[in-house]
Design a protein around this motif. Structure first.
Motif, PDB file in Angstrom:
ATOM      1  N   ALA A 189       0.854  -1.188   0.000  1.00  0.00           N
ATOM      2  CA  ALA A 189       0.000   0.000   0.000  1.00  0.00           C
ATOM      3  C   ALA A 189       0.891   1.239   0.000  1.00  0.00           C
ATOM      4  CB  ALA A 189      -0.899  -0.002   1.223  1.00  0.00           C
ATOM      5  N   ILE A 190       0.555   2.206  -0.835  1.00  0.00           N
ATOM      6  CA  ILE A 190       1.341   3.437  -0.932  1.00  0.00           C
ATOM      7  C   ILE A 190       0.405   4.628  -0.775  1.00  0.00           C
ATOM      8  CG2 ILE A 190       2.972   4.764  -2.321  1.00  0.00           C
ATOM      9  CD1 ILE A 190       4.001   1.943  -1.960  1.00  0.00           C
ATOM     10  N   GLY A 191       0.775   5.577   0.068  1.00  0.00           N
ATOM     11  CA  GLY A 191      -0.056   6.757   0.277  1.00  0.00           C
ATOM     12  C   GLY A 191       0.686   8.034  -0.050  1.00  0.00           C
ATOM     13  N   PHE A 229       3.805   2.175   2.705  1.00  0.00           N
ATOM     14  CA  PHE A 229       4.790   3.257   2.622  1.00  0.00           C
ATOM     15  C   PHE A 229       4.068   4.562   2.303  1.00  0.00           C
ATOM     16  CE2 PHE A 229       7.182  -0.543   2.013  1.00  0.00           C
ATOM     17  CZ  PHE A 229       8.461  -0.295   2.507  1.00  0.00           C
ATOM     18  N   LEU A 230       4.321   5.593   3.105  1.00  0.00           N
ATOM     19  CA  LEU A 230       3.680   6.892   2.873  1.00  0.00           C
ATOM     20  C   LEU A 230       4.733   7.918   2.458  1.00  0.00           C
ATOM     21  CD1 LEU A 230       1.316   6.978   5.994  1.00  0.00           C
ATOM     22  CD2 LEU A 230       0.855   6.061   3.700  1.00  0.00           C
ATOM     23  N   ASP A 231       4.362   8.751   1.502  1.00  0.00           N
ATOM     24  CA  ASP A 231       5.295   9.777   1.032  1.00  0.00           C
ATOM     25  C   ASP A 231       5.365  10.905   2.061  1.00  0.00           C
ATOM     26  OD1 ASP A 231       6.885  11.534  -0.283  1.00  0.00           O
ATOM     27  OD2 ASP A 231       5.470  11.989  -1.903  1.00  0.00           O
ATOM     28  N   ALA A 232       6.547  11.095   2.625  1.00  0.00           N
ATOM     29  CA  ALA A 232       6.727  12.130   3.646  1.00  0.00           C
ATOM     30  C   ALA A 232       7.582  13.281   3.113  1.00  0.00           C
ATOM     31  CB  ALA A 232       7.381  11.516   4.881  1.00  0.00           C
ATOM     32  N   ILE A 290       3.802  13.498   9.113  1.00  0.00           N
ATOM     33  CA  ILE A 290       3.626  12.177   8.490  1.00  0.00           C
ATOM     34  C   ILE A 290       4.543  11.145   9.149  1.00  0.00           C
ATOM     35  CG2 ILE A 290       3.887  10.878   6.331  1.00  0.00           C
ATOM     36  CD1 ILE A 290       2.811  13.379   4.889  1.00  0.00           C
ATOM     37  N   LEU A 291       5.761  11.552   9.472  1.00  0.00           N
ATOM     38  CA  LEU A 291       6.658  10.606  10.152  1.00  0.00           C
ATOM     39  C   LEU A 291       6.090  10.216  11.522  1.00  0.00           C
ATOM     40  CD1 LEU A 291      10.284  11.826   9.301  1.00  0.00           C
ATOM     41  CD2 LEU A 291       8.946  10.002   8.251  1.00  0.00           C
ATOM     42  N   SER A 292       5.502  11.178  12.225  1.00  0.00           N
ATOM     43  CA  SER A 292       4.904  10.863  13.530  1.00  0.00           C
ATOM     44  C   SER A 292       3.747   9.886  13.361  1.00  0.00           C
ATOM     45  CB  SER A 292       4.388  12.130  14.209  1.00  0.00           C
ATOM     46  OG  SER A 292       5.431  13.055  14.318  1.00  0.00           O
ATOM     47  N   PHE A 293       2.937  10.127  12.312  1.00  0.00           N
ATOM     48  CA  PHE A 293       1.800   9.236  12.005  1.00  0.00           C
ATOM     49  C   PHE A 293       2.316   7.816  11.704  1.00  0.00           C
ATOM     50  CE2 PHE A 293      -1.214   7.985   8.368  1.00  0.00           C
ATOM     51  CZ  PHE A 293      -2.138   7.377   9.207  1.00  0.00           C
ATOM     52  N   CYS A 294       3.352   7.732  10.886  1.00  0.00           N
ATOM     53  CA  CYS A 294       3.946   6.427  10.544  1.00  0.00           C
ATOM     54  C   CYS A 294       4.433   5.714  11.802  1.00  0.00           C
ATOM     55  CB  CYS A 294       5.126   6.601   9.592  1.00  0.00           C
ATOM     56  SG  CYS A 294       4.646   7.025   7.918  1.00  0.00           S
ATOM     57  N   TYR A 295       5.139   6.479  12.644  1.00  0.00           N
ATOM     58  CA  TYR A 295       5.713   5.902  13.861  1.00  0.00           C
ATOM     59  C   TYR A 295       4.594   5.345  14.742  1.00  0.00           C
ATOM     60  CZ  TYR A 295       8.125   5.813  18.370  1.00  0.00           C
ATOM     61  OH  TYR A 295       8.648   5.418  19.586  1.00  0.00           O
ATOM     62  N   ALA A 329       7.898   5.047   5.559  1.00  0.00           N
ATOM     63  CA  ALA A 329       7.825   6.293   4.783  1.00  0.00           C
ATOM     64  C   ALA A 329       8.864   6.284   3.659  1.00  0.00           C
ATOM     65  CB  ALA A 329       8.071   7.484   5.704  1.00  0.00           C
ATOM     66  N   VAL A 330       8.570   7.067   2.611  1.00  0.00           N
ATOM     67  CA  VAL A 330       9.562   7.361   1.572  1.00  0.00           C
ATOM     68  C   VAL A 330       9.675   8.871   1.492  1.00  0.00           C
ATOM     69  CG1 VAL A 330       9.170   5.273   0.193  1.00  0.00           C
ATOM     70  CG2 VAL A 330       7.830   7.328  -0.285  1.00  0.00           C
ATOM     71  N   SER A 331      10.822   9.369   1.047  1.00  0.00           N
ATOM     72  CA  SER A 331      10.968  10.814   0.956  1.00  0.00           C
ATOM     73  C   SER A 331      11.926  11.185  -0.168  1.00  0.00           C
ATOM     74  CB  SER A 331      11.498  11.357   2.292  1.00  0.00           C
ATOM     75  OG  SER A 331      11.925  12.687   2.126  1.00  0.00           O
TER      76      SER A 331
END
Ligand SMILES: [Zn+2]
Length: 654
Positions: free
Chosen positions: A397-399, A456-459, A466-471, A477-479
């Protein structure tokens, strides 16, 4: 204008009344008496390599005429466009030594870079100069690397890239090596140093280059003579070229029967191919890869009449292909060609270009080999469904988070793409579309049984939140930001377009989410994180898009070369018929740009052009494609498809 030949008229003829300084200049620049260049080379020029100490002109008949021409005082320039390992550098070295022994002035021995020049000096030039007794006698006791003042002549060996190296005084003698790799304009600059020289020598030695480049122009400006061998069938002379074309048998070429040699995976059984390997001459005569016969045929060879009938004979250019050189095995050429063609089919032309330039000594036309752009095909009969691919190896899944356009009444939202991937890297879209909130995104993941570690979410934007949300949620995350332009070094020493994984906790200054422990690695103590610890991967956009378009266009490129190819020969993207209009639009938001035609726009990688404003779902798919590369699923499948593993390296590093 007086013909240059009158300068050498016998003394009984009245000389034109030129000033005495002119005659002195002519005499000073004329080579002193040395034996015939071929006899001299056989006696004095030593190659100093393991297998052949002395130069043996009989082993390289394609070098003889160019050497004689270059040695003739009336020849101003010689361009040799020839394959690797065919001895063309010997031409430069033999001439160099004869100038040292017989002439005055300045010699420039030019290479693409200073490093190339010093490397060549250490590996070959210095040893060969010292191996020639006459030259050694003139060498000063102490001399610099790449710069030697002989009694009458000075030798400077150098890279042309270094500014100033071509700006020195009038240069009497010039040797240009590996010109295919020179910066544009440098050949003209080197030539410009000779405008005031009475008897200039301009020797250019190279593999093939690119269509229309400075080397091509230099070759085209000369006589354009091709090496011809004496046919064992009709005793006429024929040019030998590698490529066989069924509809042009009158051109000849290297042939083999692929029936029965080709394996199911597209590779060849070379044991079966060897007995069918033969050269067919334009007259129809056949020759096997028999070293004695090939040598005899080449030894009776000569150069054709000029193809450029308008060129002065003082300006020679010559060429030949590896297939005519009897010490190069034909099977090696065929294998190398097959390897290069496999890469070309997948849309990568680097190997094919190298093969044509280094073996067939041709000028490569990049536009004739640009990858074909594939369309994103939609499978009408299929609808998006939770079941996805039957044999999936992975559900990703990618966001992509969006601020939303206030004036259009949009709130922040996510674009979410869920894809299934099987072991062969085929991908099927399972879900795509907008989700309004973080909570909805998490619910959608659960509804589709996506493992948190496979999300993986684009940060790149709104990074901290977004990093806090991922954590918090255990997502990755990807950046990709402006500063991620270069390539990332990995622990194994390779450089890739994506970075190694870094735990998100260290980015947001929090303790690790799962239990971690310090471990000793090398001499250092490092943290060993749990496999589920959320990570961030940085990427650069050019590499990301290259990888995506490579996969996306693979089917079209494979089919263009082999109409009988099946889905087992390429990697597919399966798109259900009910995907959104947004998905279809986003997929067409980028395209490959034509080479060297695009104006640089800030933020756009050179090779691609952005067409549409919204590209979110394309980027999501590109991130998914990068994860396939990162987890090595892609590399394994490329190897199975018979694409060499280094292709991925080339693709991501070039
Ligand atoms: Zn013939």
């Amino acid at each position: 204008m007086t013909s240059p030949l009158t300068l050498f008229a016998p003394p009984t003829v009245t000389l034109p009344s030129a000033a005495p300084w002119f005659w002195e200049l002519c005499l000073r620049n004329l080579p002193r008496e040395l034996e015939d260049v071929i006899t001299w080379a056989d006696k004095n020029y030593r190659v100093v390599t393991k297998d052949s100490e002395y130069f043996d002109s009989r082993r390289s008949p394609w070098l003889l005429e160019p050497l004689r021409w270059a040695d003739d005082p009336l020849t101003a320039s010689l361009t040799v466009v020839a394959p690797v390992q065919s001895g063309k550098s010997s031409i430069g070295e033999i001439l160099l030594m004869r100038w040292i022994l017989s002439a005055n002035g300045l010699i420039h021995y030019n290479w693409p870079t200073n490093d190339k020049a010093t490397d060549r000096w250490d590996k070959a030039t210095d040893k060969r100069l010292r191996a020639c007794h006459a030259v050694r006698a003139l060498l000063p006791g102490i001399y610099e690397k790449c710069f030697v003042k002989f009694p009458n002549i000075t030798l400077a060996m150098q890279g042309v890239f270094t500014s100033g190296n071509l700006d020195s005084d009038t240069v009497d003698f010039v040797i240009n090596e590996e010109v295919h790799a020179w910066e544009t304009g440098m050949l003209g600059k080197a030539k410009g140093r000779q405008t005031r020289v009475t008897f200039p020598k301009f020797i250019t030695l190279s593999n093939g280059g690119h269509a229309g480049d400075q080397l091509h122009q230099e070759y085209n400006g000369g006589t354009q003579q091709q090496f011809e061998v004496k046919c064992p069938g009709c005793s006429q002379h024929h040019i030998m070229r590698t490529r066989w074309e069924d509809n042009h048998p009158e051109l000849g070429g290297l042939r083999y029967d692929s029936d029965g040699c080709k394996r199911a995976d597209g590779t060849f059984d070379y044991n079966k191919l060897i007995p069918t390997l033969r050269y067919q001459f334009p007259c129809g005569a056949l020759m096997r890869d028999d070293p004695r016969e090939r040598r005899a045929v080449a030894a009776a060879g000569r150069y054709s009449e000029p193809f450029n009938t308008g060129a002065l004979l003082t300006n020679r250019s010559v060429t030949y292909q590896a297939v005519a050189c009897d010490e190069i095995r034909w099977l090696d050429l065929v294998q190398e060609k097959h390897q290069a063609l496999r890469s070309l089919r997948s849309g990568d032309d680097a190997d094919w270009r190298r093969y044509l330039q280094e073996r067939e000594a041709l000028f490569y036309d990049a536009d004739a080999h640009r990858p074909i752009s594939g369309v994103v095909e939609i499978t009408r009969q299929l609808t998006k469904n939770r079941a996805g691919l039957k044999d999936r190896a992975l559900r990703l899944a990618i966001g992509d988070w969006q601020q939303g356009y206030k004036k259009e009444g949009e709130l922040t939202h996510w674009w979410l793409l869920i894809v299934d991937v099987d072991k062969a890297c085929n991908r099927q879209v399972v879900f795509e579309g907008k989700v309004a909130t973080d909570a909805e995104l998490v619910l959608e993941l659960a509804a589709h049984d996506v493992r948190r570690t496979a999300c993986f979410l684009d940060a790149s934007k709104n990074t901290k939140a977004i990093l806090s949300f991922c954590y918090r949620e255990g997502l990755n995350a990807v950046s990709g930001i402006e500063s991620h332009r270069g390539y990332f070094r990995h622990a194994d020493g390779t450089r890739r377009y994506y970075s190694m994984e870094k735990p998100i906790c260290t980015e947001v200054n929090l303790p690790s989410k799962y239990q971690s422990r310090p471990v000793r690695k090398g001499g250092e103590v490092v943290m060993d994180y749990a496999p589920d610890e959320p990570v961030i991967i940085n990427y650069n956009k050019a590499g990301l898009l290259k990888n995506h378009f490579f996969l996306r266009d693979m089917k079209a490129n494979v089919l263009a070369n082999n109409a009988a190819a099946t889905p087992a020969d390429y990697i597919s993207l399966i798109v259900p018929g009910d995907v959104s209009e947004d998905f279809k639009k986003h997929m067409e938001s980028w395209e490959r740009a034509a080479r060297n035609t695009k104006l640089a726009t800030s933020g756009e990688p050179e090779e691609f052009r952005k067409l549409g404003k919204a590209d979110h779902l394309l980027m999501c798919l590109a991130y998914a494609d990068m994860i396939l590369d990162q987890c090595e699923l892609l590399g394994d499948q490329l190897a199975r498809l018979g694409l060499k593993p280094e292709l991925k390296e080339e693709l991501t590093n070039s």
